[in-house]
Write a protein that holds these residues in place. Structure first.
Motif, PDB file in Angstrom:
ATOM      1  N   LEU A 338       0.808  -1.011   0.019  1.00 38.28           N
ATOM      2  CA  LEU A 338       0.035  -0.143   0.118  1.00 38.28           C
ATOM      3  C   LEU A 338       0.809   1.106   0.049  1.00 38.28           C
ATOM      4  O   LEU A 338       2.087   1.364   0.518  1.00 38.28           O
ATOM      5  CB  LEU A 338      -1.047  -0.059   1.221  1.00 38.28           C
ATOM      6  N   VAL A 339       0.141   2.276  -0.602  1.00 38.04           N
ATOM      7  CA  VAL A 339       0.766   3.707  -0.596  1.00 38.04           C
ATOM      8  C   VAL A 339      -0.699   4.338   0.024  1.00 38.04           C
ATOM      9  O   VAL A 339      -1.528   4.652  -0.423  1.00 38.04           O
ATOM     10  CB  VAL A 339       1.054   4.399  -1.621  1.00 38.04           C
ATOM     11  N   ALA A 340      -0.196   4.940   1.455  1.00 37.47           N
ATOM     12  CA  ALA A 340      -1.511   5.609   2.046  1.00 37.47           C
ATOM     13  C   ALA A 340      -1.376   7.027   2.441  1.00 37.47           C
ATOM     14  O   ALA A 340      -0.071   7.752   2.672  1.00 37.47           O
ATOM     15  CB  ALA A 340      -1.855   5.039   3.527  1.00 37.47           C
ATOM     16  N   THR A 376       7.482   7.240  -4.146  1.00 34.37           N
ATOM     17  CA  THR A 376       7.011   6.249  -3.194  1.00 34.37           C
ATOM     18  C   THR A 376       6.416   5.256  -3.767  1.00 34.37           C
ATOM     19  O   THR A 376       6.735   4.100  -3.686  1.00 34.37           O
ATOM     20  CB  THR A 376       6.005   7.064  -2.409  1.00 34.37           C
ATOM     21  N   ILE A 377       5.457   5.591  -4.933  1.00 31.85           N
ATOM     22  CA  ILE A 377       4.935   4.267  -5.779  1.00 31.85           C
ATOM     23  C   ILE A 377       5.986   3.671  -6.316  1.00 31.85           C
ATOM     24  O   ILE A 377       6.042   2.278  -6.277  1.00 31.85           O
ATOM     25  CB  ILE A 377       4.016   4.893  -6.734  1.00 31.85           C
ATOM     26  N   GLN A 378       6.985   3.836  -6.935  1.00 31.32           N
ATOM     27  CA  GLN A 378       7.984   3.124  -7.521  1.00 31.32           C
ATOM     28  C   GLN A 378       8.814   2.402  -6.510  1.00 31.32           C
ATOM     29  O   GLN A 378       9.056   1.212  -6.631  1.00 31.32           O
ATOM     30  CB  GLN A 378       9.170   4.266  -8.366  1.00 31.32           C
ATOM     31  N   ARG A 379       8.895   2.882  -5.210  1.00 33.16           N
ATOM     32  CA  ARG A 379       9.553   2.138  -4.051  1.00 33.16           C
ATOM     33  C   ARG A 379       8.923   1.116  -3.804  1.00 33.16           C
ATOM     34  O   ARG A 379       9.371  -0.054  -3.704  1.00 33.16           O
ATOM     35  CB  ARG A 379      10.051   3.235  -3.182  1.00 33.16           C
ATOM     36  N   VAL A 380       7.612   1.244  -3.402  1.00 32.19           N
ATOM     37  CA  VAL A 380       6.969   0.106  -3.230  1.00 32.19           C
ATOM     38  C   VAL A 380       6.616  -0.894  -4.095  1.00 32.19           C
ATOM     39  O   VAL A 380       6.431  -2.124  -3.831  1.00 32.19           O
ATOM     40  CB  VAL A 380       5.538   0.676  -2.590  1.00 32.19           C
ATOM     41  N   LEU A 381       6.455  -0.619  -5.209  1.00 30.79           N
ATOM     42  CA  LEU A 381       6.529  -1.568  -6.312  1.00 30.79           C
ATOM     43  C   LEU A 381       7.675  -2.396  -6.729  1.00 30.79           C
ATOM     44  O   LEU A 381       7.603  -3.595  -6.898  1.00 30.79           O
ATOM     45  CB  LEU A 381       6.078  -0.909  -7.580  1.00 30.79           C
ATOM     46  N   THR A 382       8.916  -1.790  -6.357  1.00 26.78           N
ATOM     47  CA  THR A 382      10.130  -2.500  -6.833  1.00 26.78           C
ATOM     48  C   THR A 382      10.968  -3.200  -5.590  1.00 26.78           C
ATOM     49  O   THR A 382      11.643  -3.931  -5.857  1.00 26.78           O
ATOM     50  CB  THR A 382      11.071  -1.441  -7.418  1.00 26.78           C
TER      51      THR A 382
END
Length: 430
Positions: A338-340, A376-382
Protein backbone atom coordinates in the motif's frame (compact mmCIF):
# COMPACT_ATOMS: atom_id res chain seq x y z
CA UNK A 1 -32.30 -19.43 17.13
CA UNK A 2 -31.48 -15.89 18.26
CA UNK A 3 -32.75 -12.53 17.04
CA UNK A 4 -29.73 -10.18 16.81
CA UNK A 5 -29.97 -6.41 16.52
CA UNK A 6 -27.10 -4.41 14.99
CA UNK A 7 -26.30 -0.87 16.06
CA UNK A 8 -23.49 0.88 14.19
CA UNK A 9 -22.62 4.24 12.59
CA UNK A 10 -24.60 4.82 9.37
CA UNK A 11 -21.52 4.87 7.14
CA UNK A 12 -20.49 2.22 4.57
CA UNK A 13 -17.22 1.48 6.38
CA UNK A 14 -19.29 0.13 9.26
CA UNK A 15 -22.48 -0.99 7.52
CA UNK A 16 -20.65 -3.24 5.04
CA UNK A 17 -18.66 -5.42 7.49
CA UNK A 18 -21.58 -5.53 9.95
CA UNK A 19 -23.81 -6.68 7.07
CA UNK A 20 -21.37 -9.48 6.25
CA UNK A 21 -21.49 -10.65 9.87
CA UNK A 22 -25.27 -10.38 9.79
CA UNK A 23 -25.51 -12.49 6.63
CA UNK A 24 -23.29 -15.16 8.15
CA UNK A 25 -25.54 -15.33 11.21
CA UNK A 26 -28.65 -15.44 9.01
CA UNK A 27 -27.16 -18.32 7.05
CA UNK A 28 -26.92 -20.20 10.35
CA UNK A 29 -30.62 -19.73 11.00
CA UNK A 30 -30.59 -16.61 13.16
CA UNK A 31 -32.60 -13.48 12.59
CA UNK A 32 -30.68 -10.21 12.15
CA UNK A 33 -32.11 -6.68 12.16
CA UNK A 34 -30.34 -3.35 11.70
CA UNK A 35 -31.61 -0.50 13.86
CA UNK A 36 -30.88 2.54 11.71
CA UNK A 37 -31.97 5.98 10.58
CA UNK A 38 -34.30 6.14 7.53
CA UNK A 39 -31.58 7.39 5.17
CA UNK A 40 -29.89 3.98 5.09
CA UNK A 41 -32.94 1.73 4.81
CA UNK A 42 -32.34 0.95 1.14
CA UNK A 43 -28.66 0.26 1.80
CA UNK A 44 -29.48 -2.18 4.61
CA UNK A 45 -32.16 -4.00 2.63
CA UNK A 46 -29.90 -4.22 -0.44
CA UNK A 47 -27.41 -6.14 1.74
CA UNK A 48 -30.04 -8.77 2.47
CA UNK A 49 -30.72 -7.77 6.09
CA UNK A 50 -33.85 -6.78 7.99
CA UNK A 51 -34.34 -3.10 8.82
CA UNK A 52 -36.11 -1.38 11.72
CA UNK A 53 -36.34 2.42 11.69
CA UNK A 54 -35.22 4.63 14.55
CA UNK A 55 -35.14 8.41 14.69
CA UNK A 56 -38.32 9.01 12.73
CA UNK A 57 -39.38 11.81 15.08
CA UNK A 58 -35.90 13.25 15.77
CA UNK A 59 -34.00 12.77 12.54
CA UNK A 60 -34.27 15.09 9.54
CA UNK A 61 -34.06 13.09 6.29
CA UNK A 62 -31.02 14.03 4.26
CA UNK A 63 -28.88 15.05 7.24
CA UNK A 64 -26.54 12.12 6.66
CA UNK A 65 -25.87 13.13 3.04
CA UNK A 66 -25.29 16.74 4.08
CA UNK A 67 -22.85 15.62 6.76
CA UNK A 68 -20.96 13.34 4.36
CA UNK A 69 -20.75 16.12 1.78
CA UNK A 70 -19.24 18.51 4.30
CA UNK A 71 -16.88 15.90 5.72
CA UNK A 72 -15.60 15.31 2.19
CA UNK A 73 -14.40 18.92 2.12
CA UNK A 74 -12.53 18.72 5.41
CA UNK A 75 -9.33 17.08 6.61
CA UNK A 76 -7.42 16.36 9.81
CA UNK A 77 -8.94 17.65 13.08
CA UNK A 78 -11.46 19.86 11.27
CA UNK A 79 -13.33 16.79 10.07
CA UNK A 80 -13.27 15.24 13.54
CA UNK A 81 -14.65 18.39 15.13
CA UNK A 82 -17.35 18.76 12.48
CA UNK A 83 -18.53 15.19 13.01
CA UNK A 84 -19.25 15.77 16.72
CA UNK A 85 -22.71 17.26 16.20
CA UNK A 86 -23.80 14.42 13.93
CA UNK A 87 -22.47 11.80 16.38
CA UNK A 88 -24.23 13.50 19.29
CA UNK A 89 -27.49 13.54 17.33
CA UNK A 90 -27.22 9.83 16.47
CA UNK A 91 -26.43 9.09 20.14
CA UNK A 92 -29.66 10.83 21.20
CA UNK A 93 -31.65 8.96 18.53
CA UNK A 94 -30.34 5.57 19.68
CA UNK A 95 -30.98 6.27 23.36
CA UNK A 96 -34.43 7.71 22.69
CA UNK A 97 -35.77 5.22 20.14
CA UNK A 98 -33.74 1.99 20.28
CA UNK A 99 -35.20 0.63 23.57
CA UNK A 100 -38.72 0.68 22.20
CA UNK A 101 -37.63 -0.63 18.81
CA UNK A 102 -35.74 -3.53 20.40
CA UNK A 103 -38.78 -4.53 22.44
CA UNK A 104 -41.16 -4.17 19.50
CA UNK A 105 -38.92 -6.17 17.15
CA UNK A 106 -38.26 -8.89 19.72
CA UNK A 107 -34.48 -8.48 19.54
CA UNK A 108 -32.67 -10.64 22.10
CA UNK A 109 -28.97 -9.75 21.67
CA UNK A 110 -27.24 -6.61 20.42
CA UNK A 111 -24.14 -6.45 18.23
CA UNK A 112 -22.82 -2.98 18.98
CA UNK A 113 -20.13 -1.22 16.97
CA UNK A 114 -17.44 0.16 19.28
CA UNK A 115 -17.87 3.58 17.66
CA UNK A 116 -21.57 3.68 18.67
CA UNK A 117 -21.35 3.39 22.49
CA UNK A 118 -25.00 4.38 22.88
CA UNK A 119 -25.80 0.81 21.86
CA UNK A 120 -24.07 -0.55 24.95
CA UNK A 121 -25.94 1.92 27.14
CA UNK A 122 -29.27 0.77 25.70
CA UNK A 123 -28.33 -2.89 26.25
CA UNK A 124 -27.40 -2.16 29.87
CA UNK A 125 -30.69 -0.33 30.40
CA UNK A 126 -32.73 -3.20 28.93
CA UNK A 127 -30.64 -5.86 30.64
CA UNK A 128 -30.00 -7.78 27.41
CA UNK A 129 -26.69 -9.32 26.29
CA UNK A 130 -24.45 -7.36 23.95
CA UNK A 131 -21.26 -8.01 22.02
CA UNK A 132 -18.85 -5.26 20.97
CA UNK A 133 -17.72 -5.29 17.33
CA UNK A 134 -14.82 -3.13 16.10
CA UNK A 135 -15.17 -2.48 12.37
CA UNK A 136 -12.63 0.33 12.61
CA UNK A 137 -9.48 -0.04 14.68
CA UNK A 138 -10.06 -1.77 17.97
CA UNK A 139 -9.65 0.85 20.68
CA UNK A 140 -8.12 -0.45 23.88
CA UNK A 141 -7.65 2.90 25.70
CA UNK A 142 -4.23 1.76 26.93
CA UNK A 143 -1.42 4.16 27.82
CA UNK A 144 1.04 2.35 25.56
CA UNK A 145 -1.22 2.40 22.46
CA UNK A 146 -1.45 5.69 20.53
CA UNK A 147 -5.00 7.06 20.09
CA UNK A 148 -6.68 5.89 16.91
CA UNK A 149 -6.52 9.24 15.11
CA UNK A 150 -2.79 9.85 15.61
CA UNK A 151 0.01 8.92 13.17
CA UNK A 152 2.38 7.81 15.93
CA UNK A 153 4.12 4.49 16.04
CA UNK A 154 4.18 2.25 19.10
CA UNK A 155 6.70 3.08 21.83
CA UNK A 156 6.36 1.50 25.27
CA UNK A 157 8.27 4.27 27.02
CA UNK A 158 7.33 6.73 29.75
CA UNK A 159 7.23 9.71 27.39
CA UNK A 160 5.06 7.88 24.83
CA UNK A 161 2.65 6.75 27.55
CA UNK A 162 2.39 10.30 28.88
CA UNK A 163 1.79 11.66 25.39
CA UNK A 164 -0.90 9.06 24.68
CA UNK A 165 -2.71 9.69 27.96
CA UNK A 166 -2.67 13.43 27.32
CA UNK A 167 -4.28 12.97 23.90
CA UNK A 168 -6.88 10.54 25.27
CA UNK A 169 -7.74 13.24 27.82
CA UNK A 170 -8.09 15.77 24.99
CA UNK A 171 -10.31 13.32 23.10
CA UNK A 172 -12.66 13.04 26.05
CA UNK A 173 -12.71 16.80 26.55
CA UNK A 174 -13.47 17.51 22.90
CA UNK A 175 -16.14 14.76 22.87
CA UNK A 176 -18.11 16.24 25.74
CA UNK A 177 -21.27 16.76 23.61
CA UNK A 178 -21.43 12.99 23.00
CA UNK A 179 -20.54 12.07 26.59
CA UNK A 180 -23.11 14.52 27.95
CA UNK A 181 -25.83 13.05 25.73
CA UNK A 182 -24.93 9.52 26.85
CA UNK A 183 -24.76 10.43 30.52
CA UNK A 184 -28.10 12.24 30.36
CA UNK A 185 -29.76 8.93 29.57
CA UNK A 186 -27.49 6.89 31.84
CA UNK A 187 -28.45 9.10 34.77
CA UNK A 188 -32.15 8.81 33.93
CA UNK A 189 -31.73 5.02 33.71
CA UNK A 190 -29.74 4.87 36.97
CA UNK A 191 -26.57 3.66 35.26
CA UNK A 192 -23.09 4.85 36.28
CA UNK A 193 -21.83 7.79 34.24
CA UNK A 194 -19.26 7.34 31.48
CA UNK A 195 -15.99 9.18 32.04
CA UNK A 196 -14.35 8.08 28.79
CA UNK A 197 -15.49 7.56 25.23
CA UNK A 198 -15.10 4.29 23.32
CA UNK A 199 -14.03 2.28 26.38
CA UNK A 200 -16.23 -0.75 25.76
CA UNK A 201 -17.83 -2.46 28.76
CA UNK A 202 -18.41 -5.69 26.81
CA UNK A 203 -17.93 -8.87 28.82
CA UNK A 204 -19.32 -11.61 26.58
CA UNK A 205 -17.09 -10.84 23.58
CA UNK A 206 -15.26 -8.02 21.82
CA UNK A 207 -14.53 -8.87 18.19
CA UNK A 208 -12.17 -6.93 15.90
CA UNK A 209 -11.98 -7.36 12.14
CA UNK A 210 -8.25 -6.65 12.29
CA UNK A 211 -5.88 -9.56 12.40
CA UNK A 212 -3.54 -9.38 15.38
CA UNK A 213 -0.61 -9.15 12.95
CA UNK A 214 -1.93 -5.77 11.75
CA UNK A 215 -1.94 -4.06 15.11
CA UNK A 216 0.50 -2.73 17.64
CA UNK A 217 1.62 -5.08 20.45
CA UNK A 218 -1.27 -5.61 22.87
CA UNK A 219 -0.31 -7.86 25.74
CA UNK A 220 -2.68 -8.90 28.51
CA UNK A 221 -5.83 -8.31 26.50
CA UNK A 222 -9.06 -9.59 28.07
CA UNK A 223 -9.78 -13.24 27.36
CA UNK A 224 -13.02 -12.28 25.64
CA UNK A 225 -11.22 -10.08 23.06
CA UNK A 226 -10.75 -11.64 19.61
CA UNK A 227 -8.93 -10.61 16.44
CA UNK A 228 -10.76 -12.43 13.65
CA UNK A 229 -9.66 -10.66 10.50
CA UNK A 230 -12.01 -8.89 8.07
CA UNK A 231 -15.72 -9.70 7.82
CA UNK A 232 -16.35 -10.52 4.18
CA UNK A 233 -18.82 -12.60 2.19
CA UNK A 234 -20.83 -12.18 -0.99
CA UNK A 235 -23.22 -9.24 -0.97
CA UNK A 236 -26.51 -9.52 -2.89
CA UNK A 237 -25.52 -6.28 -4.62
CA UNK A 238 -23.52 -6.81 -7.80
CA UNK A 239 -21.10 -4.31 -9.33
CA UNK A 240 -19.97 -4.58 -12.94
CA UNK A 241 -16.43 -3.80 -14.03
CA UNK A 242 -14.77 -3.67 -17.49
CA UNK A 243 -12.18 -6.36 -16.86
CA UNK A 244 -11.66 -6.58 -20.63
CA UNK A 245 -10.02 -3.15 -20.50
CA UNK A 246 -7.20 -4.33 -18.24
CA UNK A 247 -3.91 -4.24 -20.12
CA UNK A 248 -1.87 -6.78 -18.17
CA UNK A 249 0.49 -4.09 -16.85
CA UNK A 250 1.04 -3.93 -13.08
CA UNK A 251 -2.31 -2.71 -11.77
CA UNK A 252 -2.53 0.13 -9.25
CA UNK A 253 -5.89 0.37 -7.50
CA UNK A 254 -6.76 3.80 -6.10
CA UNK A 255 -9.69 4.53 -3.80
CA UNK A 256 -10.48 7.29 -1.30
CA UNK A 257 -13.43 5.48 0.25
CA UNK A 258 -16.96 6.77 0.68
CA UNK A 259 -16.38 10.04 2.60
CA UNK A 260 -13.21 11.48 1.03
CA UNK A 261 -14.03 10.66 -2.59
CA UNK A 262 -14.84 14.28 -3.54
CA UNK A 263 -11.22 15.37 -3.11
CA UNK A 264 -10.56 15.83 -6.82
CA UNK A 265 -7.11 17.28 -6.22
CA UNK A 266 -5.96 14.00 -4.66
CA UNK A 267 -7.23 11.94 -7.59
CA UNK A 268 -5.48 14.39 -9.92
CA UNK A 269 -2.19 13.98 -8.05
CA UNK A 270 -2.52 10.19 -8.09
CA UNK A 271 -3.13 10.20 -11.84
CA UNK A 272 -0.23 12.58 -12.46
CA UNK A 273 2.11 10.47 -10.30
CA UNK A 274 1.26 7.31 -12.27
CA UNK A 275 1.54 8.98 -15.68
CA UNK A 276 4.52 7.66 -17.57
CA UNK A 277 5.04 4.63 -15.32
CA UNK A 278 4.66 1.14 -16.76
CA UNK A 279 1.44 0.57 -14.81
CA UNK A 280 -2.31 0.69 -15.31
CA UNK A 281 -4.11 2.92 -12.84
CA UNK A 282 -7.68 2.00 -11.86
CA UNK A 283 -9.57 4.70 -9.95
CA UNK A 284 -12.89 4.09 -8.22
CA UNK A 285 -14.47 7.32 -7.01
CA UNK A 286 -17.80 6.20 -5.55
CA UNK A 287 -19.73 9.02 -7.20
CA UNK A 288 -17.33 11.70 -5.98
CA UNK A 289 -16.28 12.85 -9.47
CA UNK A 290 -18.29 14.08 -12.42
CA UNK A 291 -17.43 13.54 -16.08
CA UNK A 292 -15.58 16.85 -16.33
CA UNK A 293 -13.35 16.02 -13.36
CA UNK A 294 -12.59 12.58 -14.82
CA UNK A 295 -11.57 14.13 -18.16
CA UNK A 296 -9.08 16.39 -16.34
CA UNK A 297 -7.11 13.44 -14.99
CA UNK A 298 -3.68 13.05 -16.56
CA UNK A 299 -2.58 9.88 -18.28
CA UNK A 300 -5.10 7.22 -19.21
CA UNK A 301 -6.50 5.86 -15.95
CA UNK A 302 -9.42 3.45 -16.02
CA UNK A 303 -12.01 5.34 -13.96
CA UNK A 304 -15.20 3.79 -12.60
CA UNK A 305 -17.78 4.90 -10.08
CA UNK A 306 -17.74 1.59 -8.23
CA UNK A 307 -15.71 -1.57 -8.56
CA UNK A 308 -15.96 -5.10 -7.16
CA UNK A 309 -13.09 -4.31 -4.83
CA UNK A 310 -11.99 -7.82 -3.94
CA UNK A 311 -12.00 -9.03 -7.55
CA UNK A 312 -9.95 -6.06 -8.73
CA UNK A 313 -7.51 -6.31 -5.82
CA UNK A 314 -6.92 -9.95 -6.73
CA UNK A 315 -5.23 -8.59 -9.88
CA UNK A 316 -3.51 -5.58 -8.25
CA UNK A 317 0.17 -4.94 -7.52
CA UNK A 318 -0.36 -1.83 -5.36
CA UNK A 319 -3.17 0.04 -3.62
CA UNK A 320 -3.23 3.82 -3.15
CA UNK A 321 -5.66 4.63 -0.34
CA UNK A 322 -6.66 7.25 2.18
CA UNK A 323 -6.09 4.62 4.85
CA UNK A 324 -9.63 3.39 5.40
CA UNK A 325 -9.35 0.12 7.30
CA UNK A 326 -11.64 -1.88 5.00
CA UNK A 327 -9.67 -1.07 1.84
CA UNK A 328 -6.40 -1.70 3.67
CA UNK A 329 -7.55 -5.09 4.95
CA UNK A 330 -8.98 -6.05 1.55
CA UNK A 331 -5.63 -5.21 -0.05
CA UNK A 332 -3.64 -7.18 2.50
CA UNK A 333 -6.04 -10.11 2.12
CA UNK A 334 -4.51 -10.45 -1.36
CA UNK A 335 -0.98 -9.60 -0.31
CA UNK A 336 -1.12 -6.20 -2.03
CA UNK A 337 1.22 -3.54 -0.55
CA UNK A 338 0.00 0.00 0.00
CA UNK A 339 0.71 3.69 -0.35
CA UNK A 340 -1.50 5.52 2.14
CA UNK A 341 -2.42 9.20 2.20
CA UNK A 342 -4.32 9.56 5.52
CA UNK A 343 -6.83 12.39 5.63
CA UNK A 344 -8.74 12.26 8.94
CA UNK A 345 -10.54 10.09 11.53
CA UNK A 346 -8.74 6.78 12.18
CA UNK A 347 -6.79 6.92 8.90
CA UNK A 348 -3.53 8.27 10.45
CA UNK A 349 -3.64 5.39 12.94
CA UNK A 350 -4.14 2.89 10.14
CA UNK A 351 -1.21 4.48 8.36
CA UNK A 352 0.90 4.02 11.47
CA UNK A 353 0.13 0.31 11.38
CA UNK A 354 1.08 0.15 7.70
CA UNK A 355 4.45 1.58 8.67
CA UNK A 356 4.74 -0.71 11.71
CA UNK A 357 4.11 -3.83 9.65
CA UNK A 358 6.24 -2.70 6.70
CA UNK A 359 3.38 -3.36 4.29
CA UNK A 360 3.66 0.00 2.56
CA UNK A 361 4.52 3.66 2.85
CA UNK A 362 2.57 6.60 4.24
CA UNK A 363 2.59 10.19 2.98
CA UNK A 364 1.07 12.94 5.11
CA UNK A 365 -1.07 15.55 3.37
CA UNK A 366 1.43 18.27 4.26
CA UNK A 367 4.23 16.33 2.52
CA UNK A 368 2.24 15.25 -0.52
CA UNK A 369 3.43 16.23 -3.99
CA UNK A 370 3.42 14.53 -7.37
CA UNK A 371 7.18 13.80 -7.32
CA UNK A 372 7.01 12.45 -3.76
CA UNK A 373 4.03 10.26 -4.59
CA UNK A 374 5.62 8.98 -7.80
CA UNK A 375 8.90 8.04 -6.11
CA UNK A 376 6.99 6.35 -3.27
CA UNK A 377 4.91 4.33 -5.73
CA UNK A 378 8.06 3.20 -7.52
CA UNK A 379 9.75 2.23 -4.26
CA UNK A 380 6.83 0.16 -2.99
CA UNK A 381 6.43 -1.54 -6.37
CA UNK A 382 10.09 -2.46 -6.73
CA UNK A 383 11.41 -3.20 -3.23
CA UNK A 384 10.64 -6.79 -2.26
CA UNK A 385 10.22 -6.13 1.47
CA UNK A 386 6.82 -4.47 1.03
CA UNK A 387 5.42 -7.40 -0.93
CA UNK A 388 6.89 -9.94 1.48
CA UNK A 389 5.40 -8.17 4.47
CA UNK A 390 2.02 -7.86 2.73
CA UNK A 391 2.10 -11.59 1.99
CA UNK A 392 2.88 -12.23 5.66
CA UNK A 393 -0.26 -10.32 6.69
CA UNK A 394 -2.21 -12.14 3.97
CA UNK A 395 -1.27 -15.41 5.64
CA UNK A 396 -2.27 -14.07 9.06
CA UNK A 397 -5.65 -12.97 7.69
CA UNK A 398 -6.28 -16.36 6.10
CA UNK A 399 -5.59 -18.03 9.46
CA UNK A 400 -7.61 -15.59 11.60
CA UNK A 401 -10.97 -17.02 10.58
CA UNK A 402 -12.75 -13.92 9.31
CA UNK A 403 -16.51 -13.60 9.41
CA UNK A 404 -17.09 -17.32 10.08
CA UNK A 405 -14.84 -17.16 13.15
CA UNK A 406 -16.62 -13.99 14.29
CA UNK A 407 -20.00 -15.72 13.98
CA UNK A 408 -18.65 -18.72 15.91
CA UNK A 409 -17.65 -16.41 18.76
CA UNK A 410 -21.05 -14.69 18.74
CA UNK A 411 -22.90 -18.00 18.85
CA UNK A 412 -20.66 -19.37 21.59
CA UNK A 413 -21.11 -16.29 23.77
CA UNK A 414 -24.88 -16.29 23.36
CA UNK A 415 -25.33 -20.03 23.71
CA UNK A 416 -23.67 -20.29 27.10
CA UNK A 417 -24.29 -16.66 28.19
CA UNK A 418 -20.75 -16.32 29.39
CA UNK A 419 -17.62 -14.75 27.90
CA UNK A 420 -16.44 -16.31 24.66
CA UNK A 421 -12.84 -16.99 25.61
CA UNK A 422 -9.85 -17.29 23.33
CA UNK A 423 -9.12 -20.70 21.89
CA UNK A 424 -6.03 -21.09 24.06
CA UNK A 425 -8.00 -20.26 27.18
CA UNK A 426 -10.72 -22.77 26.37
CA UNK A 427 -8.38 -25.45 25.11
CA UNK A 428 -10.81 -26.14 22.24
CA UNK A 429 -11.68 -24.75 18.86
CA UNK A 430 -14.66 -22.49 18.30
Amino acid sequence: MTHFGIICPPFPGHLNPQAALGRELQKRGHRVTFLQIPDVELKVRSEGLNYWPIGQSLYRPGFLAETCEQLGKLSDMEALRYSLDFCRHITEIICEDAPGAIKAAGIEVLLVDQLEPAGETVAEFLGIPFICVSCAQAMHRRADVPPFFTPWSYHNTWWARLRNLAVYYMLDRSSQPILQALNHYRQAWKLPAYRNLYASAARLAHISQQPAAFDFPNTNLPAHFHYTGPFRNASPRSVSFPFERLTGQPLIYASLGSLQNTKHELFQMIAAACEGLDVQLVITHGGGMNAEAVQQLRGSPLVVEYAPQMEVLAKASLTITHGGLNTVLDSLSYGVPLVAIPITFEQPGTGARIRWTGTGEVIGLSSLSVPTLRSTIQRVLTEDSYLQNALRIKQAISQAGGVKRAADIVEQAVKVDRPALKQAALGTRG
